[in-house]
Motif scaffolding. Structure first.
Motif, mmCIF file in Angstrom:
data_model
loop_
_atom_site.group_PDB
_atom_site.id
_atom_site.type_symbol
_atom_site.label_atom_id
_atom_site.label_comp_id
_atom_site.label_asym_id
_atom_site.label_seq_id
_atom_site.Cartn_x
_atom_site.Cartn_y
_atom_site.Cartn_z
ATOM 1 N N LYS A 47 0.835 -1.204 0.000
ATOM 2 C CA LYS A 47 0.000 0.000 0.000
ATOM 3 C C LYS A 47 0.870 1.255 0.000
ATOM 4 O O LYS A 47 0.618 2.199 -0.766
ATOM 5 C CB LYS A 47 -0.928 0.008 1.214
ATOM 6 N N SER A 48 1.900 1.252 0.824
ATOM 7 C CA SER A 48 2.805 2.393 0.894
ATOM 8 C C SER A 48 3.529 2.602 -0.432
ATOM 9 O O SER A 48 3.701 3.741 -0.896
ATOM 10 C CB SER A 48 3.817 2.192 2.022
ATOM 11 N N ALA A 49 3.954 1.505 -1.064
ATOM 12 C CA ALA A 49 4.657 1.594 -2.346
ATOM 13 C C ALA A 49 3.745 2.147 -3.434
ATOM 14 O O ALA A 49 4.186 2.914 -4.300
ATOM 15 C CB ALA A 49 5.188 0.217 -2.749
ATOM 16 N N ILE A 50 2.466 1.776 -3.404
ATOM 17 C CA ILE A 50 1.505 2.290 -4.388
ATOM 18 C C ILE A 50 1.318 3.796 -4.206
ATOM 19 O O ILE A 50 1.362 4.564 -5.170
ATOM 20 C CB ILE A 50 0.152 1.571 -4.250
ATOM 21 N N ILE A 51 1.141 4.221 -2.970
ATOM 22 C CA ILE A 51 0.916 5.643 -2.687
ATOM 23 C C ILE A 51 2.135 6.484 -3.046
ATOM 24 O O ILE A 51 2.024 7.561 -3.627
ATOM 25 C CB ILE A 51 0.540 5.832 -1.202
ATOM 26 N N VAL A 82 8.225 -4.748 -10.085
ATOM 27 C CA VAL A 82 6.864 -4.342 -10.465
ATOM 28 C C VAL A 82 6.596 -2.895 -10.059
ATOM 29 O O VAL A 82 7.035 -2.442 -8.998
ATOM 30 C CB VAL A 82 5.827 -5.270 -9.784
ATOM 31 N N LYS A 83 5.859 -2.216 -10.921
ATOM 32 C CA LYS A 83 5.312 -0.899 -10.583
ATOM 33 C C LYS A 83 3.896 -1.145 -10.057
ATOM 34 O O LYS A 83 2.979 -1.402 -10.846
ATOM 35 C CB LYS A 83 5.264 0.013 -11.807
ATOM 36 N N PRO A 84 3.694 -1.114 -8.753
ATOM 37 C CA PRO A 84 2.384 -1.477 -8.198
ATOM 38 C C PRO A 84 1.324 -0.420 -8.450
ATOM 39 O O PRO A 84 1.590 0.780 -8.343
ATOM 40 C CB PRO A 84 2.673 -1.625 -6.703
ATOM 41 N N VAL A 85 0.119 -0.865 -8.797
ATOM 42 C CA VAL A 85 -0.973 0.047 -9.135
ATOM 43 C C VAL A 85 -2.109 -0.010 -8.113
ATOM 44 O O VAL A 85 -2.537 0.997 -7.571
ATOM 45 C CB VAL A 85 -1.530 -0.276 -10.540
ATOM 46 N N ARG A 86 -2.618 -1.210 -7.849
ATOM 47 C CA ARG A 86 -3.767 -1.366 -6.949
ATOM 48 C C ARG A 86 -3.640 -2.639 -6.118
ATOM 49 O O ARG A 86 -2.999 -3.596 -6.537
ATOM 50 C CB ARG A 86 -5.077 -1.473 -7.733
ATOM 51 N N LEU A 87 -4.324 -2.625 -4.984
ATOM 52 C CA LEU A 87 -4.541 -3.834 -4.200
ATOM 53 C C LEU A 87 -5.989 -4.244 -4.418
ATOM 54 O O LEU A 87 -6.901 -3.420 -4.366
ATOM 55 C CB LEU A 87 -4.276 -3.582 -2.719
ATOM 56 N N LEU A 88 -6.199 -5.526 -4.657
ATOM 57 C CA LEU A 88 -7.544 -6.036 -4.951
ATOM 58 C C LEU A 88 -7.832 -7.253 -4.097
ATOM 59 O O LEU A 88 -7.014 -8.165 -4.004
ATOM 60 C CB LEU A 88 -7.643 -6.414 -6.433
ATOM 61 N N SER A 128 11.664 5.275 -7.856
ATOM 62 C CA SER A 128 10.246 5.546 -8.047
ATOM 63 C C SER A 128 9.917 5.603 -9.537
ATOM 64 O O SER A 128 10.802 5.548 -10.382
ATOM 65 C CB SER A 128 9.854 6.864 -7.369
ATOM 66 N N PHE A 129 8.622 5.709 -9.839
ATOM 67 C CA PHE A 129 8.190 5.786 -11.238
ATOM 68 C C PHE A 129 7.197 6.930 -11.399
ATOM 69 O O PHE A 129 6.522 7.328 -10.448
ATOM 70 C CB PHE A 129 7.574 4.465 -11.706
ATOM 71 N N ASP A 130 7.118 7.483 -12.605
ATOM 72 C CA ASP A 130 6.265 8.638 -12.881
ATOM 73 C C ASP A 130 4.980 8.279 -13.619
ATOM 74 O O ASP A 130 4.155 9.158 -13.877
ATOM 75 C CB ASP A 130 7.028 9.686 -13.714
ATOM 76 N N ASP A 131 4.805 7.011 -13.985
ATOM 77 C CA ASP A 131 3.629 6.599 -14.753
ATOM 78 C C ASP A 131 2.351 6.970 -14.013
ATOM 79 O O ASP A 131 2.245 6.817 -12.797
ATOM 80 C CB ASP A 131 3.655 5.093 -14.983
ATOM 81 N N GLN A 132 1.365 7.450 -14.776
ATOM 82 C CA GLN A 132 0.079 7.820 -14.209
ATOM 83 C C GLN A 132 -0.913 6.670 -14.388
ATOM 84 O O GLN A 132 -1.436 6.452 -15.472
ATOM 85 C CB GLN A 132 -0.449 9.097 -14.886
#
Length: 299
Positions: free
Chosen positions: A135-139, A160-166, A201-205
């Protein structure tokens, strides 16, 4: 921007009880005149907010005002509190405090009719820590890396570039862009080991990305199974919509399963409480496998 400020003013006045126009103007970096215009807009929406002049005066909202009277229906309040109960089950640090505040704001005392707990019965603390780290990595948009054990018996090292937890079908997954596969993937949290958050970190939206609700699977096969009533609890847990009882209380189900080794592992997990009725080739394979297994126990 204005609507956002109006809501902030509303919540701030509800929280403080009474504030001055100068205080609001300073807090939201606008003029006092703008604050009074905002108050007029809020009042025109049916919210009993008013300003009094003189010593001890200020901007306040009627004591008997409840947020639901103007903005949220009773059903909408329940939906918000249920959602917060779900969040409380994943992190009790902040969501519990917010739940308490909103319950008081809505003047709803009976919020204990539902309890949400995503932890296992074994109380696996490492699992909860992994959830919070992801969660912290996603935020914070940090790349993560870990070893992953897939259902195809493959152990791989992933970045991995984490996006969501499901949460889906009894399990937590992280959805993200896998740098190894150069594509988006689901990763089951229970199969993640040696997890590490990278400083990179990554800049992808990814905020607007829509998660696929069905995972692409390999070739499947339709099987007809007969279950003893002693395992009805599992059948109803895992394939309720496909199951039907016979006159003896046993259950039959026709389901699609992966056409690989996982098919037989799943069937064998029911022990002697299941029988493959169709197709014949799967029934034959099960007969051969169980014969080999029996030989290991013959002395």
């Amino acid at each position: 921007m204005k609507n956002n400020r109006l809501f902030k003013i509303l919540y701030y006045v509800l929280e403080k009880g009474k504030v001055t126009a100068n205080e609001l103007a300073e807090k939201y970096e606008v003029s006092v005149r703008t604050i009074y215009r905002d108050i007029d807009v809020i009042s025109s929406a049916g919210i009993p907010i008013y300003a009094t002049q003189g010593k001890g005066g200020g901007i306040e909202i009627s004591d008997d005002f409840v947020l639901r009277k103007s903005l949220l229906s009773g059903e909408e309040q329940e939906q918000i509190l249920i959602a917060l109960k779900g969040l409380e089950g994943t992190s009790k640090e902040y969501e519990n405090e917010l739940l308490t505040k909103l319950s008081a704001l809505f003047k709803m005392k009976n919020t204990n009719w539902i309890e949400v707990d995503f932890d296992s019965w074994q109380g696996n603390k490492a699992y909860g820590e992994l959830f919070r780290d992801i969660k912290s990595a996603i935020i914070n948009k940090n790349i993560v890396k870990f070893r992953y054990f897939s259902s195809s018996k493959e152990e791989t090292y992933r970045e991995v570039k984490p996006v969501r937890l499901l949460f889906k079908s009894w399990d937590w997954y992280v959805y993200g862009f896998c740098l190894l596969r150069n594509d988006f993937r689901y990763f089951k949290l229970s199969r993640i080991k040696a997890f590490e958050t990278c400083s990179e970190s990554f800049d992808d939206q990814f905020d607007s990305i829509v998660l696929p609700r069905e995972v692409k699977t390999e070739d499947t096969v339709a099987v007809k199974l007969k279950f003893d009533k002693t395992v009805a609890f599992r059948v109803y847990d895992e394939m309720a919509e496909h199951a039907a009882e016979d006159k003896d209380g046993n259950l039959c189900a026709e389901i699609e399963l992966p056409n690989n080794d996982n098919l037989y592992r799943y069937i064998l997990s029911f022990g002697d409480a299941v029988e493959v009725l169709e197709p014949e080739n799967v029934r034959k394979q099960m007969r051969e496998m169980t014969t080999k297994m029996a030989k290991k126990y013959i002395t």
